[in-house]
Write a protein that holds these residues in place. Structure first.
Motif, PDB file in Angstrom:
ATOM      1  N   THR A 270       0.836  -1.200   0.000  1.00 17.73           N
ATOM      2  CA  THR A 270       0.000   0.000   0.000  1.00 17.73           C
ATOM      3  C   THR A 270       0.876   1.258   0.000  1.00 17.73           C
ATOM      4  OG1 THR A 270      -1.742  -1.180   1.184  1.00 17.73           O
ATOM      5  CG2 THR A 270      -1.867   1.210   1.207  1.00 17.73           C
ATOM      6  N   ASP A 271       1.908   1.262   0.832  1.00 14.24           N
ATOM      7  CA  ASP A 271       2.854   2.393   0.857  1.00 14.24           C
ATOM      8  C   ASP A 271       3.556   2.533  -0.487  1.00 14.24           C
ATOM      9  OD1 ASP A 271       2.192   2.910   3.495  1.00 14.24           O
ATOM     10  OD2 ASP A 271       3.991   1.931   4.318  1.00 14.24           O
ATOM     11  N   LEU A 272       3.968   1.423  -1.051  1.00 18.56           N
ATOM     12  CA  LEU A 272       4.649   1.435  -2.345  1.00 18.56           C
ATOM     13  C   LEU A 272       3.719   1.949  -3.437  1.00 18.56           C
ATOM     14  CD1 LEU A 272       7.198   0.761  -3.914  1.00 18.56           C
ATOM     15  CD2 LEU A 272       6.424  -1.609  -4.039  1.00 18.56           C
ATOM     16  N   GLN A 273       2.459   1.539  -3.401  1.00 21.55           N
ATOM     17  CA  GLN A 273       1.485   2.021  -4.382  1.00 21.55           C
ATOM     18  C   GLN A 273       1.389   3.551  -4.315  1.00 21.55           C
ATOM     19  OE1 GLN A 273      -2.748   1.309  -3.667  1.00 21.55           O
ATOM     20  NE2 GLN A 273      -3.008   0.688  -5.809  1.00 21.55           N
ATOM     21  N   GLU A 274       1.371   4.092  -3.126  1.00 27.76           N
ATOM     22  CA  GLU A 274       1.289   5.545  -2.945  1.00 27.76           C
ATOM     23  C   GLU A 274       2.553   6.239  -3.472  1.00 27.76           C
ATOM     24  OE1 GLU A 274      -0.370   9.054  -2.364  1.00 27.76           O
ATOM     25  OE2 GLU A 274      -1.427   7.168  -2.045  1.00 27.76           O
ATOM     26  N   GLN A 275       3.708   5.670  -3.191  1.00 31.33           N
ATOM     27  CA  GLN A 275       4.961   6.268  -3.658  1.00 31.33           C
ATOM     28  C   GLN A 275       5.083   6.211  -5.186  1.00 31.33           C
ATOM     29  OE1 GLN A 275       8.529   5.506  -1.339  1.00 31.33           O
ATOM     30  NE2 GLN A 275       7.247   4.757   0.325  1.00 31.33           N
ATOM     31  N   LEU A 276       4.610   5.130  -5.776  1.00 36.56           N
ATOM     32  CA  LEU A 276       4.616   5.037  -7.238  1.00 36.56           C
ATOM     33  C   LEU A 276       3.750   6.141  -7.840  1.00 36.56           C
ATOM     34  CD1 LEU A 276       4.345   1.170  -7.491  1.00 36.56           C
ATOM     35  CD2 LEU A 276       6.208   2.526  -8.488  1.00 36.56           C
ATOM     36  N   LYS A 277       2.586   6.385  -7.229  1.00 38.96           N
ATOM     37  CA  LYS A 277       1.705   7.464  -7.697  1.00 38.96           C
ATOM     38  C   LYS A 277       2.382   8.823  -7.556  1.00 38.96           C
ATOM     39  CE  LYS A 277      -2.316   5.805  -5.878  1.00 38.96           C
ATOM     40  NZ  LYS A 277      -3.576   6.025  -5.212  1.00 38.96           N
ATOM     41  N   GLU A 278       3.042   9.039  -6.421  1.00 37.41           N
ATOM     42  CA  GLU A 278       3.736  10.310  -6.192  1.00 37.41           C
ATOM     43  C   GLU A 278       4.828  10.552  -7.234  1.00 37.41           C
ATOM     44  OE1 GLU A 278       5.121  10.346  -2.141  1.00 37.41           O
ATOM     45  OE2 GLU A 278       3.073  10.296  -1.336  1.00 37.41           O
ATOM     46  N   GLU A 279       5.435   9.474  -7.716  1.00 42.72           N
ATOM     47  CA  GLU A 279       6.473   9.567  -8.749  1.00 42.72           C
ATOM     48  C   GLU A 279       5.875   9.671 -10.151  1.00 42.72           C
ATOM     49  OE1 GLU A 279       9.969   9.604  -8.530  1.00 42.72           O
ATOM     50  OE2 GLU A 279       9.611   9.941  -6.395  1.00 42.72           O
ATOM     51  N   GLY A 280       4.551   9.604 -10.244  1.00 44.84           N
ATOM     52  CA  GLY A 280       3.890   9.675 -11.544  1.00 44.84           C
ATOM     53  C   GLY A 280       4.015   8.401 -12.357  1.00 44.84           C
TER      54      GLY A 280
ATOM     55  N   GLU B 272       0.395  -1.067 -12.086  1.00 41.74           N
ATOM     56  CA  GLU B 272      -0.719  -1.836 -11.549  1.00 41.74           C
ATOM     57  C   GLU B 272      -0.202  -2.756 -10.434  1.00 41.74           C
ATOM     58  OE1 GLU B 272      -4.069  -1.739 -12.650  1.00 41.74           O
ATOM     59  OE2 GLU B 272      -3.370   0.033 -13.726  1.00 41.74           O
ATOM     60  N   THR B 273      -1.092  -3.174  -9.561  1.00 41.50           N
ATOM     61  CA  THR B 273      -0.756  -4.123  -8.506  1.00 41.50           C
ATOM     62  C   THR B 273      -1.712  -5.301  -8.603  1.00 41.50           C
ATOM     63  OG1 THR B 273      -0.066  -2.291  -7.085  1.00 41.50           O
ATOM     64  CG2 THR B 273      -0.436  -4.404  -6.017  1.00 41.50           C
TER      65      THR B 273
ATOM     66  N   LEU C 229      -8.009   0.668  -5.123  1.00 40.01           N
ATOM     67  CA  LEU C 229      -8.484  -0.462  -5.916  1.00 40.01           C
ATOM     68  C   LEU C 229      -8.709  -0.116  -7.387  1.00 40.01           C
ATOM     69  CD1 LEU C 229     -10.822  -2.183  -3.319  1.00 40.01           C
ATOM     70  CD2 LEU C 229      -8.474  -2.771  -3.964  1.00 40.01           C
ATOM     71  N   ALA C 230      -8.469   1.126  -7.770  1.00 41.39           N
ATOM     72  CA  ALA C 230      -8.529   1.482  -9.188  1.00 41.39           C
ATOM     73  C   ALA C 230      -7.338   0.891  -9.942  1.00 41.39           C
ATOM     74  CB  ALA C 230      -8.558   2.995  -9.356  1.00 41.39           C
ATOM     75  N   SER C 231      -6.248   0.634  -9.229  1.00 42.31           N
ATOM     76  CA  SER C 231      -5.062   0.079  -9.884  1.00 42.31           C
ATOM     77  C   SER C 231      -4.517  -1.152  -9.152  1.00 42.31           C
ATOM     78  CB  SER C 231      -3.964   1.147  -9.986  1.00 42.31           C
ATOM     79  OG  SER C 231      -3.569   1.583  -8.693  1.00 42.31           O
ATOM     80  N   TRP C 232      -5.356  -1.749  -8.321  1.00 39.70           N
ATOM     81  CA  TRP C 232      -4.940  -2.937  -7.562  1.00 39.70           C
ATOM     82  C   TRP C 232      -6.038  -3.979  -7.677  1.00 39.70           C
ATOM     83  CZ3 TRP C 232      -2.298  -2.286  -2.163  1.00 39.70           C
ATOM     84  CH2 TRP C 232      -1.842  -3.524  -1.688  1.00 39.70           C
ATOM     85  N   ASN C 233      -5.710  -5.139  -8.202  1.00 31.46           N
ATOM     86  CA  ASN C 233      -6.650  -6.247  -8.304  1.00 31.46           C
ATOM     87  C   ASN C 233      -6.193  -7.377  -7.397  1.00 31.46           C
ATOM     88  OD1 ASN C 233      -8.826  -6.045 -10.619  1.00 31.46           O
ATOM     89  ND2 ASN C 233      -7.035  -4.864 -11.234  1.00 31.46           N
ATOM     90  N   LEU C 234      -7.095  -7.805  -6.531  1.00 30.33           N
ATOM     91  CA  LEU C 234      -6.852  -8.939  -5.655  1.00 30.33           C
ATOM     92  C   LEU C 234      -7.616 -10.112  -6.247  1.00 30.33           C
ATOM     93  CD1 LEU C 234      -6.990  -6.191  -3.793  1.00 30.33           C
ATOM     94  CD2 LEU C 234      -6.369  -7.860  -2.050  1.00 30.33           C
TER      95      LEU C 234
ATOM     96  N   VAL D 122      12.463   0.210  -1.638  1.00 30.17           N
ATOM     97  CA  VAL D 122      11.557   1.109  -2.349  1.00 30.17           C
ATOM     98  C   VAL D 122      12.264   1.882  -3.457  1.00 30.17           C
ATOM     99  CG1 VAL D 122      10.029   3.102  -2.102  1.00 30.17           C
ATOM    100  CG2 VAL D 122       9.991   1.268  -0.398  1.00 30.17           C
ATOM    101  N   GLU D 123      13.432   2.436  -3.176  1.00 33.09           N
ATOM    102  CA  GLU D 123      14.146   3.220  -4.194  1.00 33.09           C
ATOM    103  C   GLU D 123      14.501   2.365  -5.406  1.00 33.09           C
ATOM    104  OE1 GLU D 123      14.330   6.523  -4.172  1.00 33.09           O
ATOM    105  OE2 GLU D 123      13.210   6.407  -2.294  1.00 33.09           O
ATOM    106  N   ASP D 124      14.904   1.136  -5.178  1.00 34.27           N
ATOM    107  CA  ASP D 124      15.220   0.221  -6.288  1.00 34.27           C
ATOM    108  C   ASP D 124      13.961  -0.099  -7.098  1.00 34.27           C
ATOM    109  OD1 ASP D 124      17.848   0.144  -5.412  1.00 34.27           O
ATOM    110  OD2 ASP D 124      17.667  -1.835  -4.476  1.00 34.27           O
ATOM    111  N   ILE D 125      12.866  -0.354  -6.411  1.00 33.96           N
ATOM    112  CA  ILE D 125      11.615  -0.671  -7.104  1.00 33.96           C
ATOM    113  C   ILE D 125      11.163   0.515  -7.949  1.00 33.96           C
ATOM    114  CG2 ILE D 125       9.176  -1.262  -6.813  1.00 33.96           C
ATOM    115  CD1 ILE D 125      10.023  -2.806  -4.255  1.00 33.96           C
TER     116      ILE D 125
END
Length: 188
Positions: free
Chosen positions: A76-86, A90-91, A117-122, A178-181
């Protein structure tokens, strides 16, 4: 001297160009077989829906009492950071306990973590044996539910998948780099 300077410049330029094209260090390059499962909205979702997208995958289950809790928080944190980086990444989380993890259970679970959940499918909608085989054949990880146990043995990695559906990298999902991802996701 001029002759050597030109040669050195050509060698340096060639090395520089080669380094720029390397991409992710030590890519895994594992192909993912076609799949269609059921997502948290009780809709079919599969590899075709991810075509042209970079995505992160993991294996979790909602009754987990150990590793899934930090994995979900980290993703969840990673999803937010990816968004912040533009970065449009998908997850996809594959449930390793499909007999319990029905779509509505997965949806509630993700919402409790604040997942977008707009970009995360379980995913669910398969048998325990099918997800164990799928995990081993494609992600080279375990997803096995022992008999008479409510816990499932499964891998704790996050997997970066490129736009062609090829697994490029695996990361520690309990302590993700996180930085590597972020850097690797930018490349794809």
């Amino acid at each position: 001297m001029r002759k050597y300077r030109g040669l050195l410049l050509a060698v340096f330029f060639s090395i520089f160009l080669a380094a720029c094209n390397q991409g992710v260090e030590d890519p895994l390059e594992w192909e993912i077989e076609d799949f269609t499962f059921t997502n948290h909205n009780n809709e079919d979702f599969g590899l075709a829906d991810l075509e042209g997208d970079v995505w992160l995958a993991d294996f979790v289950f909602t009754n987990c009492t150990t590793v899934c809790l930090p994995m979900m928080a980290n993703m969840t944190d990673l999803q937010e950071q990816l968004k912040e980086e533009g970065l449009a990444v998908e997850t996809v989380s594959f449930s390793v306990d499909p007999s319990f993890d029905k779509p509505e259970v997965l949806k509630s679970y993700a919402e409790n973590y604040g997942a977008d959940l707009a970009s995360w499918n379980l995913l669910t909608g398969y048998t325990s044996q099918e997800i164990d085989d799928f995990a081993m054949d494609n992600f080279r990880t375990l997803a096995r539910k022992p008999e008479n146990d409510d816990q499932v043995l499964h891998g704790t990695s996050f997997y970066l998948v490129n736009k062609e559906g090829i697994i490029m990298k695996a990361y520690d999902g309990l302590n993700p780099p996180v930085e590597d991802i972020l850097a690797d996701a930018k490349f794809y």
